[in-house]
Motif scaffolding. Sequence first.
Motif, mmCIF file in Angstrom:
data_model
loop_
_atom_site.group_PDB
_atom_site.id
_atom_site.type_symbol
_atom_site.label_atom_id
_atom_site.label_comp_id
_atom_site.label_asym_id
_atom_site.label_seq_id
_atom_site.Cartn_x
_atom_site.Cartn_y
_atom_site.Cartn_z
ATOM 1 N N PRO A 206 11.805 6.458 -4.762
ATOM 2 C CA PRO A 206 10.456 6.974 -4.485
ATOM 3 C C PRO A 206 10.462 8.449 -4.108
ATOM 4 O O PRO A 206 9.585 9.217 -4.560
ATOM 5 C CB PRO A 206 9.975 6.092 -3.326
ATOM 6 C CG PRO A 206 10.704 4.796 -3.519
ATOM 7 C CD PRO A 206 12.060 5.180 -4.035
ATOM 8 N N LYS A 236 4.896 4.854 -8.040
ATOM 9 C CA LYS A 236 5.251 3.439 -8.073
ATOM 10 C C LYS A 236 4.623 2.733 -9.271
ATOM 11 O O LYS A 236 5.261 1.898 -9.930
ATOM 12 C CB LYS A 236 4.812 2.765 -6.775
ATOM 13 C CG LYS A 236 5.187 1.285 -6.694
ATOM 14 C CD LYS A 236 4.752 0.678 -5.370
ATOM 15 C CE LYS A 236 5.134 -0.806 -5.303
ATOM 16 N NZ LYS A 236 4.720 -1.422 -4.011
ATOM 17 N N TYR A 240 8.551 4.476 -11.452
ATOM 18 C CA TYR A 240 9.482 5.566 -11.150
ATOM 19 C C TYR A 240 10.277 5.996 -12.386
ATOM 20 O O TYR A 240 11.399 6.490 -12.281
ATOM 21 C CB TYR A 240 10.448 5.162 -10.024
ATOM 22 C CG TYR A 240 9.741 4.712 -8.759
ATOM 23 C CD1 TYR A 240 9.030 5.615 -7.966
ATOM 24 C CD2 TYR A 240 9.773 3.369 -8.368
ATOM 25 C CE1 TYR A 240 8.367 5.196 -6.809
ATOM 26 C CE2 TYR A 240 9.116 2.940 -7.218
ATOM 27 C CZ TYR A 240 8.412 3.863 -6.447
ATOM 28 O OH TYR A 240 7.757 3.444 -5.301
#
Length: 602
Positions: A206, A236, A240
Amino acid sequence: MNQNNQDNAKGWQTKVEGGTVYQGDISNYYYPTQHLHSSTPNNIPSRGVANFVGRDEKLAEVHKKLLQNDSAAILALAGMGGMGKTELATQYAQRYKDNYPGGLCWLDARKPDLAAEIVEFAKFYMKLEVPQTLLTSQEQAKWCWHNWQPQAGLVLVVLDNVDDLTNWKNCRQLLPTNNRFCVLITSRLRNLGLNVTEISLDELSPEKALNLLTALLGEKDRRVQREPETAAKLCKSLGYLPLGLQLVGAYLAEDPNLSLAEILQQLPTQQKSQLEAVFELSWQQLDFMTQCVGGLLSLFAPDIIPWQLVESVSQQLNWAKADVDEARKQLYKRHLIQSVAEGESCYKIHPLIREFLQGKLVGSNTGDDLKKAFAAALVKIAEEIPESLTLEDIKSVQLAIPHLTEVAQNLIDAVEDENLTWVFTGLGKFYQGQGLYTLAAPWYEQGLSTVQTRLGEEHSDVATSLSWLASLYEYQGRYDQAEPLYLQALDLRKRLLGDAHPDVATSLNNLANLYNSQGRYDQAEPLFLQALDLRKRLLGDAHPDVANTLNNLANLYYSQGRYDQAEPLYLQALKIYKQVFGVNHPNTVTVRQNLENARANK
């Protein structure tokens, strides 16, 4: 210089269908003296993406694992599409190229001719003269690895797009085994077998995904900082994936007033559809011409696309060059295409984007026109491939070969009937001219089958296809297989075209050459004389095909020790070639050498 062309399988060039016969060692005209590349052979794409973020640890891991093995290292970058496997391999090769003074060789596993890729690299970048006595492409590829600049040090070999198990088994047989070669492959497959170390390339973390999105928007753009939670949700939602982030970043950069929340609302909630939705967002931004150019690019093979070839197709469609150039800029700006070479206008498309663009052509009003124009442009290139290839010839056409292959394999219905044979003979000549006979044969065979199926057995193009396949057998010394094909072609041409036709003269010349190669001089001479008489009557005394048969007949007399009869024929052929091609053309040079040999033996 030898006086005849009896040993076709060992480097002798006997030109058959096109009408030019060379006699002598292929090395006299096959390799130019100048160096085409630097001393360190390297064909790695010279550019990657501008914003390469989040993979530095992977680069270091790749380097460590490639260099830690005592035996030949094979390292696989494995992961699903869109993870950036090819980009990581490109970045690694660029950053660590100084660690590989023996060279950096980039190969594409999707191509049906990996052996040819290896041989062509050796010829282009190291000027290795691969022995013509090695008849199979596999033997030639292994010879190249064995003779690879022995004192130069480590070599990096990148094998991109290993995405099929059967293909991997075939490719692995062609890879080097010496421990000076470090092999890096990219693959969607897992567990490729023993002695293959694997690095899993999964989605970005992330944090790194946010860093990439920030970098794509630029330092002055503050949307990620203003909407941190939404930015995290956006990353998300894209899984990714670097590819998805690049496209969304380009979309956002196009509209500074668009909030992250607004674009997030446009994406579906089902993750498997999100990447396609991102593609659709980018597609909707394009004007009609840019969409057309995008559709055209999807017809190209999944390989390097020279923009000059795109322009050739666009000329078939009567598109304005300025419009096509603007479309290229827009596609590049939105990350739908990537530049792959500095100083050269060459591009590539990610396989997932290519698949999306192909889907847009289905049912469109422009699809058929694009396919026909694409096929026609590649046919023109096929027509210009010479029977005898110099390195410059190979260099000028090699980037088009994957796309000509795409026409042969997937777009043959878009080829006009009158151009059908050119697709396959062009591919056949490209490989045959390099001594890659096992790669040439399937194209000649497929061409013959395709022509027979579409045009019928009683068609002059069937005779042409028979002749090209026979020529390949003759090059290989498979005379018993060549003769019946030449005879079929001659009979078919006589029945369809009549006895007085240039193609009949070509068939007579071909058959006579075969008999001469076998030492069947009594059968060869009357055929040469018939071909010579026919060509003079139909084409005139100063035509290069006349010179061709004059040279061939002189070769026959030379083989029999009849030097007084050979000399005047060589003189006539030399005069014609000088007038038509000039004094430095390979035909002229070869006949001049043949003449000198005849005079020396009198």
